[in-house]
Design an enzyme around this catalytic site. Structure first.
Site, PDB file in Angstrom:
ATOM      1  N   CYS A 346       0.901  -1.003  -0.131  1.00  0.00           N
ATOM      2  CA  CYS A 346       0.088  -0.087  -0.013  1.00  0.00           C
ATOM      3  C   CYS A 346       0.942   1.160  -0.136  1.00  0.00           C
ATOM      4  CB  CYS A 346      -1.020  -0.009   1.180  1.00  0.00           C
ATOM      5  SG  CYS A 346      -0.185  -0.690   2.780  1.00  0.00           S
ATOM      6  N   TYR A 375      21.654  -8.555  -4.673  1.00  0.00           N
ATOM      7  CA  TYR A 375      20.843  -7.369  -3.737  1.00  0.00           C
ATOM      8  C   TYR A 375      19.168  -7.697  -4.141  1.00  0.00           C
ATOM      9  CZ  TYR A 375      25.415  -5.960  -3.899  1.00  0.00           C
ATOM     10  OH  TYR A 375      26.975  -5.726  -4.051  1.00  0.00           O
TER      11      TYR A 375
HETATM   12  N1  LLP Z   1      33.275  -4.780  -1.662  1.00  0.00           N
HETATM   13  C1  LLP Z   1      32.749  -3.551  -0.990  1.00  0.00           C
HETATM   14  C2  LLP Z   1      33.539  -3.024  -0.065  1.00  0.00           C
HETATM   15  C3  LLP Z   1      31.259  -3.286  -1.296  1.00  0.00           C
HETATM   16  O1  LLP Z   1      30.876  -2.138  -0.272  1.00  0.00           O
HETATM   17  C4  LLP Z   1      30.634  -3.839  -2.114  1.00  0.00           C
HETATM   18  C5  LLP Z   1      29.477  -3.313  -2.416  1.00  0.00           C
HETATM   19  C6  LLP Z   1      31.231  -4.941  -2.910  1.00  0.00           C
HETATM   20  C7  LLP Z   1      32.472  -5.385  -2.602  1.00  0.00           C
HETATM   21  C8  LLP Z   1      30.568  -5.537  -4.029  1.00  0.00           C
HETATM   22  O2  LLP Z   1      30.263  -4.745  -5.152  1.00  0.00           O
HETATM   23  P1  LLP Z   1      29.474  -5.259  -6.328  1.00  0.00           P
HETATM   24  O3  LLP Z   1      30.614  -6.123  -7.170  1.00  0.00           O
HETATM   25  O4  LLP Z   1      28.346  -6.004  -6.236  1.00  0.00           O
HETATM   26  O5  LLP Z   1      29.273  -4.048  -7.124  1.00  0.00           O
HETATM   27  N2  LLP Z   1      22.288  -2.633  -3.069  1.00  0.00           N
HETATM   28  C9  LLP Z   1      22.782  -2.004  -3.867  1.00  0.00           C
HETATM   29  C10 LLP Z   1      24.359  -2.286  -4.245  1.00  0.00           C
HETATM   30  C11 LLP Z   1      25.236  -2.058  -2.795  1.00  0.00           C
HETATM   31  C12 LLP Z   1      26.680  -2.275  -3.196  1.00  0.00           C
HETATM   32  C13 LLP Z   1      27.227  -2.162  -1.760  1.00  0.00           C
HETATM   33  N3  LLP Z   1      28.586  -2.552  -1.797  1.00  0.00           N
HETATM   34  C14 LLP Z   1      22.146  -2.357  -5.326  1.00  0.00           C
HETATM   35  O6  LLP Z   1      21.504  -3.037  -5.320  1.00  0.00           O
HETATM   36  O7  LLP Z   1      22.516  -1.795  -6.511  1.00  0.00           O
END
Ligand code: LLP
Length: 435
Positions: A346, A375
């Protein structure tokens, strides 16, 4: 490339028809493909070899034990950001020395636990945290292996909520203070300096910000070594983006990302660590949902699904695009019409897509949100007391429910009504009021 393809007019996860899973587990549910996870891991392995390297899968992207397990079997380490994730990585069989513990607000309790299990590296984000870790390590009679996460002040050119490499962000030690912080670390009894760490953001679709950041890290590494510090590991974080809209996204390839790493830090003779999450898990998962109603509105139609923002919050939170495809393959050339794809929660924010061109769909039809493996489930909640969507894991022609849907009883039993509210009339309160 992923393993969610149409076969004889129906969407499959590897060799399993998605509609068969829906019949067994109900909707909505997340569905992951092991072959896709493995493929993405292998792509990084190939992109980084022959460098000495370790791929620490960012558990935050998808922390289901089955997902972590499938990757660690192939040699992956883990990047964790809480005691909970650390416990998951260990439970999935990741060797402690292959785990990096990151995060801007590690508590002393979390540090003590991580030291007791022997994690391979703490990524430390401030002098304050360094002092706390030193104190905890000294008290435990241990030495904490650390890398300082430096903030290179680079614009990752991604969504503001997931950009981390600017000096205005809360992350890391400013480059200008790095040398001082390292010198302090080297003098601490409970600290062993092993590396340098950087992470500038997530869903990067351009290599240039990585290049700028990695060059700064290379310069810093030379500088630190020049002053006698033994930097033997360089952790470059995660962040490589994935195509969300298949029709027009073309983020850089892992191969080119690997080539960039070799070009910028490859000659330093350090072990290279990367922490990819999204690129490994994102396109290895879909969220499957059923159409509850096709509501004819004034001037626009609403496709009301049984999945909602509590299951997949990315559109509401980051205005993210997810391709939404019917499980029954549309007949080629069929006319598409714009609909708003929404959930039953809602609030208006519970909208997955506005004016999305969709083939004809009716109540009872199944659809899949693509790129929901990262995510997705990890960010879900029970808002509106909607049970967490179950997670299903597919390998070839097999599937298993790797997290089942909780029952309503389980959900209600987690709450507790205080004794003083359990009887109809509260005598104490009644008395005080004098009535
Ligand atoms: N290493 C660190 C220190 C991080 O903070 C992150 C992601 C990663 C690695 C991994 O990053 P990736 O390869 O997945 O881009 N919830 C958000 C994304 C948040 C990412 C946070 N940190 C979304 O749904 O887009």
């Amino acid at each position: 490339m992923d393993h969610f393809l149409y076969r004889d007019g129906a969407l499959y996860a590897e060799d399993v028809a998605i509609s068969d899973i829906a019949a067994e587990v109900g909707t909505p549910f997340f569905c992951y493909s092991q072959a896709t996870l493995e493929r993405h891991f292998r792509v990084f392995e190939e992109a980084l070899s022959p460098l000495q390297h370790l791929i620490c899968y960012a558990v935050k992207a998808n922390s289901n034990l089955a997902v972590i397990r499938s990757l660690t079997r192939m040699g992956a380490g883990a990047d964790v950001v809480s005691e909970g994730e650390l416990r998951r990585a260990l439970a999935a069989g990741v060797a402690p020395e292959k785990i990096v513990f990151a995060g801007v607000g590690k508590t002393r309790d979390e540090m003590a636990y991580a030291l007791s299990v022997g994690v391979g590296q703490f990524n430390v984000e401030s002098l304050e945290e360094l002092e706390a870790l030193n104190a905890v390590a000294v008290a435990a009679g241990r030495k904490a292996p650390i890398a300082l996460r430096v903030n290179p002040d680079v614009d990752a050119k991604t969504h503001a909520k997931i950009s981390t490499g600017l000096s205005e962000n809360k992350f890391g030690v400013p480059m200008a203070q790095a040398q001082t912080a390292y010198t302090a670390a080297a003098d601490m009894e409970g600290i062993e300096v092993v590396g340098v760490d950087v992470h500038i953001g997530s869903q990067l679709t351009d290599l240039a910000p990585f290049e700028a950041a990695f060059n700064r890290v290379a310069d810093l590494t030379r500088e630190l070594r020049g002053s006698g510090l033994g930097i033997r590991r360089i952790d470059l974080g995660g962040g490589l983006g994935i195509p969300y809209a298949r029709s027009n996204d073309a983020p850089p390839l892992p191969f080119d990302y690997g080539a960039l790493i070799k070009r910028t830090v490859g000659d330093l003779g350090a072990e290279i660590v990367i922490e990819p999450g999204r690129l490994i898990a994102g396109n290895a998962g879909v969220l499957v949902s059923r159409v509850v109603y096709l509501k004819k509105g004034e001037g626009r139609d609403f496709l009301i699904l049984d999945a909602a923002m509590n299951d997949l919050i990315r559109p509401a939170m980051y205005d993210a695009w997810h391709d939404i495809v019917p499980i029954q393959e549309p007949t080629p050339g069929v006319e598409r019409a714009p609909v708003d794809v929404v959930g039953p929660v809602c609030e208006t924010g519970d909208t997955f897509a506005r004016g999305r061109e969709m083939p004809p769909l009716a109540a009872g039809d199944l659809v899949a949100f693509r790129s929901a493996g990262a995510y997705g489930a990890v960010m879900s909640s029970e808002y509106n007391t909607r049970p967490l969507a179950p997670e299903v894991f597919v390998s070839r022609d097999r599937f298993d429910i790797v997290r089942r849907r909780p029952t309503y009883d389980e959900i209600l039993r987690r709450d507790h009504i205080p004794d003083w509210l359990s009887s109809d009339v509260d005598p104490a309160h009644h008395g005080r009021d004098g009535g």
